[in-house]
Motif scaffolding. Sequence first.
Motif, short mmCIF file in Angstrom:
data_model
loop_
_atom_site.label_atom_id
_atom_site.label_comp_id
_atom_site.label_asym_id
_atom_site.label_seq_id
_atom_site.Cartn_x
_atom_site.Cartn_y
_atom_site.Cartn_z
N ALA A 22 -67.32 44.69 -1.49
CA ALA A 22 -68.10 44.59 -2.72
C ALA A 22 -68.16 43.13 -3.16
O ALA A 22 -67.21 42.37 -2.95
CB ALA A 22 -67.45 45.43 -3.82
N PRO A 23 -69.29 42.68 -3.72
CA PRO A 23 -69.40 41.29 -4.15
C PRO A 23 -68.37 40.96 -5.23
O PRO A 23 -68.12 41.77 -6.12
CB PRO A 23 -70.82 41.17 -4.70
CG PRO A 23 -71.42 42.52 -4.66
CD PRO A 23 -70.48 43.45 -4.00
N VAL A 24 -67.79 39.81 -5.11
CA VAL A 24 -66.81 39.34 -6.08
C VAL A 24 -67.25 37.97 -6.55
O VAL A 24 -67.51 37.08 -5.75
CB VAL A 24 -65.40 39.24 -5.44
CG1 VAL A 24 -64.40 38.67 -6.43
CG2 VAL A 24 -64.95 40.59 -4.93
N TRP A 25 -67.36 37.78 -7.86
CA TRP A 25 -67.77 36.50 -8.41
C TRP A 25 -66.59 35.54 -8.37
O TRP A 25 -65.49 35.85 -8.80
CB TRP A 25 -68.25 36.65 -9.84
CG TRP A 25 -68.73 35.38 -10.42
CD1 TRP A 25 -69.93 34.78 -10.21
CD2 TRP A 25 -68.02 34.51 -11.30
NE1 TRP A 25 -70.02 33.61 -10.89
CE2 TRP A 25 -68.84 33.40 -11.59
CE3 TRP A 25 -66.76 34.53 -11.87
CZ2 TRP A 25 -68.47 32.36 -12.40
CZ3 TRP A 25 -66.38 33.49 -12.70
CH2 TRP A 25 -67.24 32.42 -12.95
N VAL A 26 -66.82 34.36 -7.80
CA VAL A 26 -65.82 33.32 -7.76
C VAL A 26 -66.43 32.07 -8.37
O VAL A 26 -67.50 31.63 -7.97
CB VAL A 26 -65.38 33.01 -6.30
CG1 VAL A 26 -64.39 31.88 -6.26
CG2 VAL A 26 -64.81 34.26 -5.65
#
Length: 176
Positions: A22-26
Amino acid sequence: MKTIRIAALVAAAPLALAANSAPVWVQHVDTIPAPQDKPFPGTITLKVDATDLDRRIYTVQERIPVAASGSTTLLMPKWLPGNHSPRGQIEKLAGLVIRANGKIIPWTRDPVDVFAFTVNVPDGVANLDVSFQFLSATDGDQGRIVVTPDMLSLQWEAVSLYPQAISRGKSRSRRA
């Protein structure tokens, strides 16, 4: 029995992968200091040996003046004229060695920008002596052929590093 256990693991694998992909904001942290509008302390000297035709390797020696001791970031050009993305050939740079007053000084690759190298310039150093090789393509599937026994297409951005804080203003020339 063993077949059923393996089938159960294979069936569960897509669910585990979906949870991990799943996309993870960094948050982007810019690790390179902003440029400062200061006159450049001299002239960069660039020497390129393009005689290794069998292996198609350029050997580069560069002298880069520095204004002060402390942390300095050297960059390889990545945004090139006629390209609409960062297309500098950093993957073809090899064997980077940086010296100050004849002694090798360690460098680190920036953790975010692969085109950036950071060195700690010792006190009393006026120039960094940089050497590396540019590994030119030997076959068309490796990129554009730029050197053969009959032809040389030397592009400065492929064979140079420059200080990150380079100014667009007037430069002071320091005579050796």
